[in-house]
Design a protein around this motif. Structure first.
Motif, short mmCIF file in Angstrom:
data_model
loop_
_atom_site.label_atom_id
_atom_site.label_comp_id
_atom_site.label_asym_id
_atom_site.label_seq_id
_atom_site.Cartn_x
_atom_site.Cartn_y
_atom_site.Cartn_z
N TYR A 105 0.81 -1.22 0.00
CA TYR A 105 0.00 0.00 0.00
C TYR A 105 0.84 1.27 0.00
CZ TYR A 105 -3.59 -3.32 1.31
OH TYR A 105 -4.43 -4.38 1.35
N ARG A 145 -3.05 3.06 -3.69
CA ARG A 145 -4.07 3.29 -2.66
C ARG A 145 -5.30 3.96 -3.25
NH1 ARG A 145 0.31 5.63 0.03
NH2 ARG A 145 -0.80 7.61 0.09
N LEU A 172 -6.89 3.80 3.89
CA LEU A 172 -5.77 3.98 2.97
C LEU A 172 -5.53 5.42 2.54
CD1 LEU A 172 -6.26 0.88 0.65
CD2 LEU A 172 -4.71 1.14 2.60
N TRP A 228 -3.92 7.65 6.48
CA TRP A 228 -2.61 7.15 6.01
C TRP A 228 -1.48 7.83 6.77
CZ3 TRP A 228 -0.60 3.24 3.66
CH2 TRP A 228 0.70 3.31 3.20
#
Length: 64
Positions: free
Chosen positions: A11, A17, A54, A58
């Motif tokens: 990711y 993402r 995500l 993040w």
């Protein structure tokens, strides 16, 4: 229980993402256009969950 691990190296790239967040929303619009509202809501919920983990929350260890 976590469904995804945002700290996994998979990711790390930003484009990945955002793509993973966009796909369920696109699919939700396809389902909605066909009149399948339950599946559209389910796909949108998955997209929202991915967006929360995500994109919105993040925490980058290094520069993207």
């Amino acid at each position: 229980m976590r469904l995804i691990d945002p700290s996994h190296p998979f990711y790390r790239p930003k484009w990945r993402r955002y793509l993973l967040v966009a796909v369920p929303f696109v699919w939700a619009s396809v389902e909605w256009s066909q009149g399948n509202t339950i599946w559209a809501y389910l796909a949108a919920a998955i997209g929202g969950y991915l967006a929360w983990h995500l994109v919105l929350n993040w925490r980058s260890d290094s520069a993207d």
